[in-house]
Write a protein that holds these residues in place. Structure first.
Motif, PDB file in Angstrom:
ATOM      1  N   ALA A 383      -4.494   4.279   0.734  1.00  0.00           N
ATOM      2  CA  ALA A 383      -4.008   3.143   1.522  1.00  0.00           C
ATOM      3  C   ALA A 383      -2.586   2.560   0.991  1.00  0.00           C
ATOM      4  O   ALA A 383      -2.015   2.049   1.946  1.00  0.00           O
ATOM      5  CB  ALA A 383      -5.138   2.029   1.557  1.00  0.00           C
ATOM      6  N   ALA A 384      -2.524   2.588  -0.054  1.00  0.00           N
ATOM      7  CA  ALA A 384      -1.124   1.990  -0.625  1.00  0.00           C
ATOM      8  C   ALA A 384      -0.238   2.824  -0.377  1.00  0.00           C
ATOM      9  O   ALA A 384       1.031   2.558   0.282  1.00  0.00           O
ATOM     10  CB  ALA A 384      -1.464   1.838  -2.363  1.00  0.00           C
ATOM     11  N   ILE A 427      10.791   6.466   1.467  1.00  0.00           N
ATOM     12  CA  ILE A 427       9.322   6.634   1.271  1.00  0.00           C
ATOM     13  C   ILE A 427       9.148   7.041  -0.069  1.00  0.00           C
ATOM     14  O   ILE A 427       7.988   6.488  -0.642  1.00  0.00           O
ATOM     15  CB  ILE A 427       8.743   7.521   2.621  1.00  0.00           C
ATOM     16  N   ARG A 428       9.911   7.955  -0.608  1.00  0.00           N
ATOM     17  CA  ARG A 428       9.407   8.593  -1.785  1.00  0.00           C
ATOM     18  C   ARG A 428       9.481   7.547  -2.936  1.00  0.00           C
ATOM     19  O   ARG A 428       8.779   7.381  -3.760  1.00  0.00           O
ATOM     20  CB  ARG A 428      10.133   9.837  -1.941  1.00  0.00           C
ATOM     21  N   GLU A 429      10.582   6.933  -2.979  1.00  0.00           N
ATOM     22  CA  GLU A 429      10.771   5.822  -3.801  1.00  0.00           C
ATOM     23  C   GLU A 429       9.918   4.912  -3.725  1.00  0.00           C
ATOM     24  O   GLU A 429       9.527   4.146  -4.945  1.00  0.00           O
ATOM     25  CB  GLU A 429      12.432   5.263  -3.768  1.00  0.00           C
ATOM     26  N   ALA A 435       3.982   2.312  -8.966  1.00  0.00           N
ATOM     27  CA  ALA A 435       3.677   2.675 -10.157  1.00  0.00           C
ATOM     28  C   ALA A 435       2.128   2.715 -10.488  1.00  0.00           C
ATOM     29  O   ALA A 435       1.650   2.197 -11.492  1.00  0.00           O
ATOM     30  CB  ALA A 435       4.306   1.528 -11.072  1.00  0.00           C
ATOM     31  N   ILE A 436       1.282   3.364  -9.631  1.00  0.00           N
ATOM     32  CA  ILE A 436      -0.067   3.534  -9.915  1.00  0.00           C
ATOM     33  C   ILE A 436      -0.064   4.746 -10.793  1.00  0.00           C
ATOM     34  O   ILE A 436       0.285   5.838 -10.616  1.00  0.00           O
ATOM     35  CB  ILE A 436      -0.602   3.951  -8.378  1.00  0.00           C
ATOM     36  N   GLU A 437      -0.867   4.286 -11.605  1.00  0.00           N
ATOM     37  CA  GLU A 437      -1.051   5.274 -13.072  1.00  0.00           C
ATOM     38  C   GLU A 437      -1.829   6.582 -12.670  1.00  0.00           C
ATOM     39  O   GLU A 437      -2.761   6.585 -11.905  1.00  0.00           O
ATOM     40  CB  GLU A 437      -1.908   4.502 -14.102  1.00  0.00           C
ATOM     41  N   HIS A 438      -1.250   7.627 -13.232  1.00  0.00           N
ATOM     42  CA  HIS A 438      -1.960   8.991 -12.746  1.00  0.00           C
ATOM     43  C   HIS A 438      -1.553   9.852 -13.946  1.00  0.00           C
ATOM     44  O   HIS A 438      -0.450  10.589 -14.168  1.00  0.00           O
ATOM     45  CB  HIS A 438      -1.042   9.571 -11.595  1.00  0.00           C
ATOM     46  N   ALA A 439      -2.490   9.989 -14.927  1.00  0.00           N
ATOM     47  CA  ALA A 439      -2.493  10.492 -15.919  1.00  0.00           C
ATOM     48  C   ALA A 439      -2.201  12.178 -16.007  1.00  0.00           C
ATOM     49  O   ALA A 439      -1.866  12.864 -16.764  1.00  0.00           O
ATOM     50  CB  ALA A 439      -3.377  10.340 -17.140  1.00  0.00           C
ATOM     51  N   GLY A 440      -2.671  12.435 -15.046  1.00  0.00           N
ATOM     52  CA  GLY A 440      -2.750  13.910 -14.488  1.00  0.00           C
ATOM     53  C   GLY A 440      -1.206  14.546 -13.856  1.00  0.00           C
ATOM     54  O   GLY A 440      -1.329  15.614 -13.590  1.00  0.00           O
ATOM     55  N   SER A 441      -0.439  13.556 -13.571  1.00  0.00           N
ATOM     56  CA  SER A 441       0.910  13.918 -13.074  1.00  0.00           C
ATOM     57  C   SER A 441       1.920  13.870 -14.161  1.00  0.00           C
ATOM     58  O   SER A 441       1.878  13.414 -15.007  1.00  0.00           O
ATOM     59  CB  SER A 441       1.298  13.062 -12.028  1.00  0.00           C
ATOM     60  N   GLU A 442       2.869  15.072 -13.952  1.00  0.00           N
ATOM     61  CA  GLU A 442       3.978  14.916 -14.882  1.00  0.00           C
ATOM     62  C   GLU A 442       4.969  13.706 -14.954  1.00  0.00           C
ATOM     63  O   GLU A 442       5.741  13.789 -15.910  1.00  0.00           O
ATOM     64  CB  GLU A 442       4.654  16.284 -14.779  1.00  0.00           C
ATOM     65  N   THR A 447       3.047   9.810  -7.304  1.00  0.00           N
ATOM     66  CA  THR A 447       4.224  10.319  -6.614  1.00  0.00           C
ATOM     67  C   THR A 447       3.812  11.121  -5.285  1.00  0.00           C
ATOM     68  O   THR A 447       2.593  11.435  -4.969  1.00  0.00           O
ATOM     69  CB  THR A 447       5.267  11.137  -7.475  1.00  0.00           C
ATOM     70  N   ALA A 448       4.917  11.434  -4.509  1.00  0.00           N
ATOM     71  CA  ALA A 448       4.669  12.028  -3.242  1.00  0.00           C
ATOM     72  C   ALA A 448       5.773  13.226  -3.224  1.00  0.00           C
ATOM     73  O   ALA A 448       7.085  12.834  -3.335  1.00  0.00           O
ATOM     74  CB  ALA A 448       4.603  11.193  -2.027  1.00  0.00           C
ATOM     75  N   SER A 449       5.663  14.204  -2.589  1.00  0.00           N
ATOM     76  CA  SER A 449       6.539  15.344  -2.039  1.00  0.00           C
ATOM     77  C   SER A 449       6.663  15.171  -0.737  1.00  0.00           C
ATOM     78  O   SER A 449       5.683  14.941   0.069  1.00  0.00           O
ATOM     79  CB  SER A 449       6.296  16.711  -2.666  1.00  0.00           C
ATOM     80  N   ILE A 450       7.916  15.462  -0.135  1.00  0.00           N
ATOM     81  CA  ILE A 450       8.102  15.136   1.363  1.00  0.00           C
ATOM     82  C   ILE A 450       8.911  16.382   1.945  1.00  0.00           C
ATOM     83  O   ILE A 450       9.982  16.652   1.194  1.00  0.00           O
ATOM     84  CB  ILE A 450       8.874  13.955   1.800  1.00  0.00           C
ATOM     85  N   GLY A 451       8.418  16.802   2.836  1.00  0.00           N
ATOM     86  CA  GLY A 451       9.307  17.873   3.515  1.00  0.00           C
ATOM     87  C   GLY A 451       9.815  17.433   4.989  1.00  0.00           C
ATOM     88  O   GLY A 451       8.907  16.933   5.678  1.00  0.00           O
TER      89      GLY A 451
END
Length: 491
Positions: A383-384, A427-429, A435-442, A447-451
């Motif tokens: 949702a965020a 959108i990516r920024e 700043a949603i915590e995600h311990a499994g992310s590098e 974060t999000a990837s966009i094509g």
């Protein structure tokens, strides 16, 4: 939307219109009833006036004939030579003994009684000061004269009027008068028998404005001059007629019906109080009017209820339609709606030969986030991210949709590659800045990837081509380190 706004208002205004029509029809019927009540009262008053007028005319005609008989007898020397009792019998017929007649008198030129119908020896009295005497004395051609009311000197002050005729010598000089005194009780009794309601009135008025008799009876009104009253001006304006006015005597508003006697200087007036005329109508009008107003208000209330119900139903249908077109979690368009948008915008771009851009957004390592933080946190993150996407597409033609799972698609019509890359970077920024915590992310956060892919559609091309291109660019962004924007390159 226009149809949705119109229909509830149409029901409400239609209900108000129907209620107004109902109330207007009721008011028209009640008004016609009021006019009918007035007309019935006018007809009743006319009939009563005719009854009183004919009774008075008939009696006064008899009195006038009796007076003329005395005048003729006084001119006959043989009659005057008769003994007093025989002379009285010859001069005075049985009319002299009629009820409500005071007496028939013959007065000499000095106003003294010389012949009295009550007895052979005349009563003592002089009436030279009476107006009925002076009028006959000073005006040889008056004929039958009807006096104003006066108090009788021979009958203990009984209210009366006099009918008089002049007596003249052979040379035309004044010789006295013949009079009949009529007790006003005659008119009182006559008028008391006319039913005019508790506040009605009937009156006999001289053409000079002097009140001869009035019912309800009040001795103080007898002999009163009303020539300056507004009602009296109506009485003199026409031989007969009707009008509504307020009485100067008692302040009651009445419907007046009047008739001027054709052969006597008198006016008969019959007046029924408006409060009595409309008493029955007012009660019916209050009952019927209250019911009709109640029905009208009820109808309007029902129209408002139906309108409100229809408005709620249309709102619910709109919400259902929106739910059918949007994703329940993120509030963005769903995949079905995305298909319609893509097809519509692709055809438009192909028709106008304009640039068509597409963004494919995918949350990095979202499965790991769900496993670590739970599905509720995952839904909150989706949702965020959806809010970030929605806040960064501002043109009305731009749209975003949830493609599935953690994937989103942004459609940007008439947008060149540089513009698409700029929006994608924003959108990516914005997602990273959550700043949603995600311990499994590098990157330690969501974060999000966009094509991105930009295309000028050919006549025989299909929108699936640009979707595949954006998906391929997204794959490139994922493969080259995530949390970045990658643009499709045909090379």
């Amino acid at each position: 939307m226009w149809r949705g706004r119109l229909e509830p208002q149409a029901i409400i205004w239609g209900g108000i219109f129907i209620a107004l029509v109902m109330v207007s029809l009721c008011a028209t019927v009640l008004y016609e009833g009021r006019l009918d009540a007035m007309e019935r009262a006018r007809e009743t008053s006319r009939n009563l006036a005719l009854i009183a007028e004919r009774d008075i005319e008939r009696n006064f005609e008899l009195y006038a004939l009796s007076l003329q008989a005395v005048v003729d007898g006084m001119r006959d020397p043989d009659v005057l030579a008769l003994p007093p009792h025989m002379r009285r019998q010859v001069l005075f017929d049985r009319a002299a003994t009629a009820k409500y007649l005071g007496a028939m008198l013959v007065l000499d030129a000095s106003g003294n009684i010389v012949i009295d119908s009550n007895g052979d020896i005349p009563r003592q009295g002089n009436f030279a000061d009476r107006r009925y005497f002076t009028v006959q004395r000073d005006n040889p051609d008056v004929g039958l004269y009807i006096s104003d009311p006066f108090r009788s000197r021979l009958r203990n002050g009984s209210p009366s009027i006099a009918l008089t005729r002049r007596l003249s010598h052979p040379d035309g000089s004044f010789a006295g008068i013949v009079l009949i005194a009529v007790n006003l009780e005659y008119f009182h009794t006559l008028f008391a028998g006319l039913s005019l309601g508790p506040h009605g009135s009937v009156a006999l008025i001289g053409r000079d404005g002097v009140m001869v008799m009035r019912q309800p009876y009040d001795l103080r009104t007898i002999g009163r001059n009303i020539s300056n009253a507004s009602t009296f001006h109506h009485f003199r304006s026409a031989p007969e007629g009707s009008f509504s006015d307020t009485a100067s005597i008692d302040g009651v508003r009445r419907l007046y019906l009047f008739r001027n006697f054709p052969d006597l200087p008198l006016i008969i007036m019959v007046a029924e109080a408006e409060r009595d005329i409309f008493a029955g109508w007012r009660q019916r009008a209050l009952t019927i009017g209250s019911l009709m107003v109640g029905f009208g208000l009820g109808f309007v209330a029902l129209a408002f209820l139906l309108g409100a119900q229809l408005r709620r139903r249309m709102r619910a249908e709109s919400e259902l339609q929106m739910l059918a077109r949007t994703d329940g979690l993120t509030g963005l368009n769903n995949r079905r709606t995305l298909g319609e948008i893509l097809d519509q915008e692709w055809r438009r771009a192909r028709r106008t030969r304009s640039m068509f851009s597409l963004l494919f957004v995918d949350i990095d390592r979202f499965k790991a986030y769900n496993d670590a933080y739970g599905h509720q946190a995952g839904d909150d993150a989706l949702a965020a991210v959806a809010r970030c996407i929605g806040e960064n597409i501002r043109r009305p033609a731009d749209s975003a949709a949830r493609y599935g799972g953690e994937e989103f698609v942004v459609v940007l019509p008439d947008t060149p590659p540089a513009g698409a890359e700029l929006i994608a970077e924003q959108i990516r920024e914005a997602i990273s800045d959550l700043a949603i915590e995600h311990a499994g992310s590098e990157y330690g956060r969501v974060t999000a990837s966009i094509g991105t892919a930009c295309w000028v559609p050919e006549q025989d091309s299909d929108v699936s081509a640009v979707i595949r291109a954006a998906d391929e660019a997204l794959y490139t962004a994922k493969a080259t380190g995530r949390n970045k924007v990658s643009t499709f390159s045909s090379a």
